[in-house]
Design an enzyme around this catalytic site. Sequence first.
Site, PDB file in Angstrom:
ATOM      1  CE  LYS A 105      -3.553  -2.535  -0.270  1.00  0.00           C
ATOM      2  NZ  LYS A 105      -4.422  -3.265   0.627  1.00  0.00           N
TER       3      LYS A 105
HETATM    4  C1  LIG Z   1      -5.497  -4.477   0.765  1.00  0.00           C
HETATM    5  C2  LIG Z   1      -6.972  -4.272   0.776  1.00  0.00           C
HETATM    6  C3  LIG Z   1      -7.764  -4.604   1.875  1.00  0.00           C
HETATM    7  C4  LIG Z   1      -7.238  -5.410   3.029  1.00  0.00           C
HETATM    8  O1  LIG Z   1      -6.223  -4.828   3.717  1.00  0.00           O
HETATM    9  P1  LIG Z   1      -5.406  -5.666   4.823  1.00  0.00           P
HETATM   10  O2  LIG Z   1      -4.672  -4.612   5.578  1.00  0.00           O
HETATM   11  O3  LIG Z   1      -4.498  -6.599   4.083  1.00  0.00           O
HETATM   12  O4  LIG Z   1      -6.403  -6.380   5.654  1.00  0.00           O
HETATM   13  C5  LIG Z   1      -9.091  -4.252   1.871  1.00  0.00           C
HETATM   14  N1  LIG Z   1      -9.637  -3.619   0.816  1.00  0.00           N
HETATM   15  C6  LIG Z   1      -8.938  -3.320  -0.277  1.00  0.00           C
HETATM   16  C7  LIG Z   1      -9.617  -2.619  -1.407  1.00  0.00           C
HETATM   17  C8  LIG Z   1      -7.577  -3.664  -0.347  1.00  0.00           C
HETATM   18  O5  LIG Z   1      -6.883  -3.403  -1.453  1.00  0.00           O
END
Ligand SMILES: *Cc1c(COP(=O)(O)O)cnc(C)c1O
Length: 387
Positions: free
Chosen positions: A182
């Site tokens: 991210k």
């Molecule tokens: C990465 C992601 C999540 C989940 O995030 P985590 O921190 O891995 O639980 C949820 N929604 C979207 C759209 C994502 O890309």
Amino acid sequence: MKVDFFRHSLTPEHAAAIAAVLGTPFLTSGDVCKRVEAQLRQFFGTTDALMANSWTNGAVATLLALGIGRDDEVIVPAMTFIATANVVELLGAKPVFVDVDPDTLLMSLDGVANALSRRTRAIIPVHLYGQMYDMIALKAILENRPDVAIVEDCAHCFEGGRDGYAPGAYSDAAIFSFYATKNVTCGEGGAVVTNRSDLGERIRKTRLHGMSVGAADRFKVGQYRHWDMESMGVKANLPDLLAVLLPEQIASIRERLPARQALADRYRTAFAHSPIRMQRLDAGVSSAEHLFPIQVPPAIRDEAIAALNANGVSVAVNYRAVPTLTYYREKYGYTPASFPVAQQWGEGTITLPLFPGLTSEEQGAVIDCVLNVIVPMCPSARWRNGS
Ligand SMILES: *Cc1c(COP(=O)(O)O)cnc(C)c1O
């Protein structure tokens, strides 16, 4: 040329920050998390912020705090990462999928209006690929439904905005992910921001087993206090050991956005007059440019991925439509025709490398491969006419 899909930008200074936490007695949630929570309150202008150990666990804690469970419905887009729907399933509620707009790929507003029922308790709009959802239009649709909570999935949109507002401004809660790929990352992590103090206080309990507030400080020397548990909770707190990677990234994220925008704009310009399809950005949107997906004809998608890989380019697929994955298809009986736009996009999409450390040469190699290898595979005349 070998091109990675993603490389993080953390430095030896981040390693030193972790070493400093290792020198403290408890390693888990403590002063560092409190500092980052203050930083998030300031960044988003919300009254509360709560660190979590992932978006997923932060969302479970939030939905628990909202009292969502059996017999409740929660509206989610059909084009998103599975976690958006899974957290609803985990609590025994029903995710009600809504198809997406063919141009922006954001959840259809008309679809939301049609999906609302007596049982709807919440809606999770997703700011897909970094483009913020139209929260004001959503608010208007929900005008007569104060019983429907809005929980933003901001996993793709930390630094993005729309018409001058940011995540958290028009929702009950906005949830972020600090997962490895991210825009702001500590490997695994997340956060919830909210302007509702009642909800913030409840999440403070549901993110830590449902233990009474103050329990987080129960190990403080000479201050033992009994704790109680009044409602169900999950283990969603973030350790300081990871949280310490965040302050510098949050402080610099706005200065780092132009690098992502420049890379995304270069892709957009390169593919503008080709049969390659891309997400349209609405006027007034400042995308966080988290991911850069393209779409090719579904019939050649997997062949195109193989060709990119053969040329050394690592790619991903974000995402195949969630309701057509085996679990949801078998449980609810969805067919490919149930969510045609998400289905079509999901069958043809490929995500290209996009991260601040991507070099000009690396991006040039990706663009050359798309234009010289993938485009000739597209039956372009038929494809562009939409057949
Ligand atoms: C990465 C992601 C999540 C989940 O995030 P985590 O921190 O891995 O639980 C949820 N929604 C979207 C759209 C994502 O890309």
